[in-house]
Design an enzyme around this catalytic site. Structure first.
Site, PDB file in Angstrom:
ATOM      1  N   LYS A  51     -11.408  26.601  23.888  1.00 36.07           N
ATOM      2  CA  LYS A  51     -10.491  27.127  24.906  1.00 36.07           C
ATOM      3  C   LYS A  51     -11.171  28.141  25.810  1.00 36.07           C
ATOM      4  O   LYS A  51     -10.864  28.225  26.995  1.00 36.07           O
ATOM      5  CB  LYS A  51      -9.238  27.725  24.262  1.00 36.07           C
ATOM      6  N   LYS A  63      -8.358  14.923  20.168  1.00 39.77           N
ATOM      7  CA  LYS A  63      -6.973  15.014  19.713  1.00 39.77           C
ATOM      8  C   LYS A  63      -5.998  15.097  20.890  1.00 39.77           C
ATOM      9  O   LYS A  63      -6.357  15.597  21.959  1.00 39.77           O
ATOM     10  CB  LYS A  63      -6.783  16.216  18.779  1.00 39.77           C
ATOM     11  N   LYS A  83      -1.483  19.429  24.354  1.00 41.54           N
ATOM     12  CA  LYS A  83      -0.568  19.860  25.426  1.00 41.54           C
ATOM     13  C   LYS A  83      -1.311  20.216  26.700  1.00 41.54           C
ATOM     14  O   LYS A  83      -0.810  20.060  27.791  1.00 41.54           O
ATOM     15  CB  LYS A  83       0.143  21.158  25.036  1.00 41.54           C
TER      16      LYS A  83
END
Ligand code: AQP
Length: 329
Positions: free
Chosen positions: A113, A196, A199
């Site tokens: 991230k 994966k 969102k």
């Protein structure tokens, strides 16, 4: 024998997708009678990356509404919003003091991230995310944490911190174990089955729980597969395997039953039937979510009562931790 205490949560950081549903919520619902459950909307985690305040408020309600619509019963399980119980942030601070920079620097979610936003621009909150998650878990004497596979490294840190604290200050926290589903712990992206479902990826990557029937069908029909033709659960054929796993979790059938059903059929048939199945499951869920979204007073009352129950449970643990650290009470 007393039931095990289970804690888990989801960030209200966007629309929830079927990965969140199959990896987390569905197994919470299945284990609801077996455990003493605490399910949290982890909004303090969501703000570790920038959020639009209005959208965040809506997402907090929608995430809670999704728990309830999926079958979490607030009379049986505690459902609440993290920021409404200040003990989470307080214990996170205390645990910060026994966590090392090295440990947090090794967290793969932080690495992923923080790279997205450009190095050096990640917030301190994003770096500290796993400690807040450890606090969420340890605050309630949690023994088991049902999550998707991407969160196992964070639960591992919670275990390390529990053991470290117990070793330095005397037995305080149970050491929590992770509960992973045999199948569905890692639902992959439809546009890229090597990563994966997430969102924060592009909408073609995920099926949102709020997607319309048309959108669901389009996304499934466009899902990346290979050039094979037989329909078998083969982990090497990542795209096909992912679609079959989703089919299995929504249908409740075994691998053998599914392979028999699709014998002699092609990828097109699988995608069409999968779309019908997912639409059939999500449509009633969407209706129930909207029912709660239109009933904010009911939702507020459930969340307020959940926060009260959670705060009552958290208080003795926080007091004990402070006492053991030598903080005057
Ligand atoms: N693809 C997935 N397959 C199975 N389980 C998954 N989970 C997430 N993605 C998958 C599980 O859902 C729960 C809540 O996740 P989260 O909201 O706390 O954040 P996350 O793990 O970082 O998931 P997202 O949805 O991909 O969010 P972003 O894109 O914001 O990071 C967890 O139990 C998680 O394992």
């Amino acid at each position: 024998m007393a039931k095990k205490v289970v804690f888990s949560g989801i960030q209200p950081s966007g629309v929830l997708h079927i990965g969140n549903y199959l990896g987390a919520i569905q197994q919470w619902v299945e284990g609801q009678a077996k455990y003493d459950n605490i399910f949290c909307v982890v909004d303090l985690h969501a703000i570790t990356v920038p959020q639009d305040p209005k959208e965040l408020t809506d997402n907090i309600y929608r995430t809670a509404a999704t728990y309830l619509a999926a079958g979490i019963n607030p009379r049986q399980s505690i459902v609440f919003v993290q920021s409404q119980v200040p003990a989470h942030a307080e214990l996170a601070w205390l645990l910060n003091t026994i966590t090392t920079m090295g440990e947090l620097s090794r967290m793969t979610q932080f690495k992923d991230k923080s790279q997205k936003g450009g190095s050096g621009r990640a917030s301190v909150g994003l770096f500290d995310y796993p400690v807040l998650m450890a606090a969420d878990i340890l605050l309630y004497g949690t023994q088991a944490v049902p999550v998707g596979e991407d969160q196992t490294q964070h639960v591992e840190l919670a275990r390390d911190l529990a053991q470290r604290f117990n070793h330095r200050f005397g037995k305080t926290f149970p050491v929590p174990e992770v509960i992973l589903r045999k199948s569905g712990a890692r639902i992959m992206g439809l546009d890229d089955p090597t990563k994966k479902m997430s969102k924060s990826a592009s909408p073609a990557n995920y099926i949102a729980l709020t997607d319309s029937s048309d959108v669901i069908r389009k996304k499934i029909m466009r899902a990346v597969t290979d050039s094979g033709s037989t329909i078998k659960f083969d982990p090497k054929r990542a795209g096909l395997h992912n679609l079959l796993t989703i089919y299995q979790l929504f249908s409740g059938q075994t691998e053998a039953q599914i392979e028999r059903h699709f014998a002699g059929k092609g990828y097109g048939d699988l995608k069409r039937e999968l779309a019908d199945l997912v639409i059939g499951k999500l449509t009633p869920l969407q209706t129930k979510i909207e029912h709660y979204m239109k009933n904010k007073r009911l939702l507020d009352a459930i969340l307020k009562s959940g926060a009260k129950r959670a705060a009552r449970l958290a208080h003795p643990m926080l007091t004990e931790v402070k006492r053991k650290l030598g903080l005057a009470q």
